[in-house]
Enzyme design. Sequence first.
Site, PDB file in Angstrom:
ATOM      1  N   CYS A   2      11.173 -56.436 -43.654  1.00  0.00           N
ATOM      2  CA  CYS A   2      10.810 -57.763 -44.171  1.00  0.00           C
ATOM      3  C   CYS A   2      12.015 -58.710 -44.065  1.00  0.00           C
ATOM      4  CB  CYS A   2      10.383 -57.752 -45.630  1.00  0.00           C
ATOM      5  SG  CYS A   2       8.959 -56.734 -45.961  1.00  0.00           S
ATOM      6  N   ARG A  20      12.172 -58.283 -38.256  1.00  0.00           N
ATOM      7  CA  ARG A  20      12.241 -57.397 -39.429  1.00  0.00           C
ATOM      8  C   ARG A  20      10.855 -56.960 -39.910  1.00  0.00           C
ATOM      9  NH1 ARG A  20      17.471 -58.241 -41.742  1.00  0.00           N
ATOM     10  NH2 ARG A  20      16.749 -57.295 -43.665  1.00  0.00           N
ATOM     11  N   GLU A  35      15.585 -39.138 -26.178  1.00  0.00           N
ATOM     12  CA  GLU A  35      15.549 -40.598 -26.255  1.00  0.00           C
ATOM     13  C   GLU A  35      14.413 -41.158 -25.388  1.00  0.00           C
ATOM     14  OE1 GLU A  35      16.450 -42.804 -28.084  1.00  0.00           O
ATOM     15  OE2 GLU A  35      16.451 -44.652 -26.918  1.00  0.00           O
ATOM     16  N   LYS A  69      11.257 -43.420 -26.756  1.00  0.00           N
ATOM     17  CA  LYS A  69      10.962 -44.741 -26.179  1.00  0.00           C
ATOM     18  C   LYS A  69       9.500 -44.822 -25.757  1.00  0.00           C
ATOM     19  CE  LYS A  69      13.605 -46.464 -27.078  1.00  0.00           C
ATOM     20  NZ  LYS A  69      14.855 -46.629 -27.767  1.00  0.00           N
ATOM     21  N   GLY A  84      12.483 -55.079 -49.821  1.00  0.00           N
ATOM     22  CA  GLY A  84      12.954 -53.882 -50.523  1.00  0.00           C
ATOM     23  C   GLY A  84      11.788 -53.124 -51.100  1.00  0.00           C
ATOM     24  N   LYS A 123      12.212 -53.844 -36.366  1.00  0.00           N
ATOM     25  CA  LYS A 123      13.532 -53.625 -35.767  1.00  0.00           C
ATOM     26  C   LYS A 123      14.536 -53.068 -36.782  1.00  0.00           C
ATOM     27  CE  LYS A 123      16.559 -54.118 -32.401  1.00  0.00           C
ATOM     28  NZ  LYS A 123      16.512 -53.034 -31.407  1.00  0.00           N
TER      29      LYS A 123
HETATM   30  O1  M6R Z   1      19.645 -50.380 -36.369  1.00  0.00           O
HETATM   31  P1  M6R Z   1      19.725 -48.898 -36.209  1.00  0.00           P
HETATM   32  O2  M6R Z   1      20.390 -48.492 -34.963  1.00  0.00           O
HETATM   33  O3  M6R Z   1      20.330 -48.216 -37.407  1.00  0.00           O
HETATM   34  O4  M6R Z   1      18.231 -48.409 -36.125  1.00  0.00           O
HETATM   35  C1  M6R Z   1      17.917 -47.050 -36.115  1.00  0.00           C
HETATM   36  C2  M6R Z   1      16.502 -46.828 -35.683  1.00  0.00           C
HETATM   37  O5  M6R Z   1      15.629 -47.421 -36.577  1.00  0.00           O
HETATM   38  C3  M6R Z   1      16.238 -47.377 -34.292  1.00  0.00           C
HETATM   39  O6  M6R Z   1      17.124 -46.870 -33.360  1.00  0.00           O
HETATM   40  C4  M6R Z   1      14.795 -47.059 -33.867  1.00  0.00           C
HETATM   41  O7  M6R Z   1      14.642 -45.689 -33.690  1.00  0.00           O
HETATM   42  C5  M6R Z   1      14.443 -47.844 -32.603  1.00  0.00           C
HETATM   43  N1  M6R Z   1      13.180 -48.486 -32.791  1.00  0.00           N
HETATM   44  C6  M6R Z   1      14.347 -47.004 -31.395  1.00  0.00           C
HETATM   45  O8  M6R Z   1      14.013 -47.714 -30.269  1.00  0.00           O
END
Ligand code: M6R
Length: 568
Positions: free
Chosen positions: A2, A26, A445, A449, A98, A563
């Site tokens: 959020c 977010r 990875e 993806k 939160g 994100k």
């Molecule tokens: O911002 P961060 O690197 O801490 O985020 C960690 C994960 O939430 C992030 O890498 C997530 O797995 C992605 N959506 C992967 O593409």
Amino acid sequence: MCGICGYFGAEAVKKVCDGLKILEYRGYDSCGLAYVGDGKINSIKTLDGVDELIKKSEGLSTEMVIGHTRWATHGAVTLNNAHPHFSASKKLVMVHNGIVENFKELKKNIDIDFYSATDTEVFVNLIEKESGSLIEKVISASKKVKGAFAIIVLSERGEVVLGKRETPLYLSTGEKGVCVSSDVLALDGEKIYALGDDEFASIENSKILFFNKNGKKIVKKCEKIEKNMNFSQISFKTHMESEIFETKTALIKTLKKYKNEDIFSLIKLPKNFKSVVLVACGTAYHSSLVGAEFFKSIGIDARAYVASEFRYGREILSEDTLYIFVSQSGETADTIASAKLVRARKLCTLALTNTPNCLLNRVCKSVLPTFAGREVAVASTKAYCCQVFSLYLFSAYLAGKRLPTVQTLKKIPLLEFPREQVEDIAKFEKVFFVGRELDHLTALEASLKLKEISYINSVAIASGELKHGTLALVDETSIVVAISTEKRVKEKLRSNLEEIKARGGKIIVLSCFDDFADYDLVKIEKFADFLMPIVSIIPLQFLALRVAEQRGFNPDRPRNLAKSVTVE
Ligand code: M6R
């Protein structure tokens, strides 16, 4: 997750909408804004994104607006659950990022008919029930709330109060008014303040007063905060595509910064430094797994942990260990909580982050930045490559090795996965990614993806493990993508592929070796070993992107995700 944003001054509606557009990464389940007009509070909400909110608020003119873009935690994606949320009397309205962990318990003591299923509605009513001025009410209600929060509360009389715990909130002042936001990038104004945990502020006529958790006024200095993260331009159809294409520039920038600035020598290492523990989530966890291999290859014992496990786990913390917390955003709740846990023991903590001034940087003793530029797409691509690269460069620095040259990086191909194979893979409902050693980590990875943006059920596995169970899933309805860049184990991988073939599984091999020419081979160039996880993941990122497009999904906005994951 959020995003919250507020503006108090001229052109407030436009400023909040502009802010929400930036904060949409977010969460994008719904969005809304609330404003004071004709002595009462009104709101506009939509499930159709910020562009729709902008249309719906056209012509609206007011100087007090709070806004929100939601990633649903409590309650389904409905207009009723969309923020901002009102108190029962409609005299207060609030936006919140939160989770109120004890919301059920608190709800029992509030005798009203709740219109939503959110914890936020409980929080705003809790505030309303307290006595005193609005700032006093917010501070005392916050004491009863368990969990992380960032809030902006607006009253029908035009009072504004904000506060936060364990999730970011920033303020800025400019010529036209005061801006509040979850992310510095969405701020409008030159002087920036970062609110600390359990700190609060009130805004009146562009004047900001800061308070601690006891309601005592405190003085806060404005901070010099880097807002410009570059490369935010979208030069292709989607952010994800643009960001994959930015990988090389990002790697070169990171290398140049490390060569030209004293970044590594500023990292505080433990006395009798013996081992490294890396902690992260998602893609950052995968880069940590690769990083651990780099440290092991120079004789430093290293392990990587998923942050949500580490923070509640039984890991024995030790003084001779460097704890590295890897995060693109530097905001991930579990990673931050893990870092706080280690920092509380006064051990050496290092934040490897891509976002200047993020929370994680504030928690850790030292910071190793990556310079990937702003990453907007939910699926992390260029940031992953930069994390892997930074961890390699740091290990090389520790081992006294020469760093690679810019010329080498310039040669890295941004190779698309061939169209024909993309079309093939897009037809399957089960995709396996297999490999050995570093290639197994790349497989993890690649699989994340693919499932994240194309919703294909995908599993990544060390190919030697297949016959211990997972091979039972392989049949003519599945396809296997094998990765082979590790010379030492290429014959072993080949035997595993034969086992798959014997069971009717279709196989595509991504490799820098000709040994797999009798398979459906996607050939990649051979580079130094440490670069192969980067060289091989790029076509696999393209694969995920193109499969998502082929299946008609927007890769930048995968369902159920956001994100920044600021809740645990
Ligand atoms: O911002 P961060 O690197 O801490 O985020 C960690 C994960 O939430 C992030 O890498 C997530 O797995 C992605 N959506 C992967 O593409």
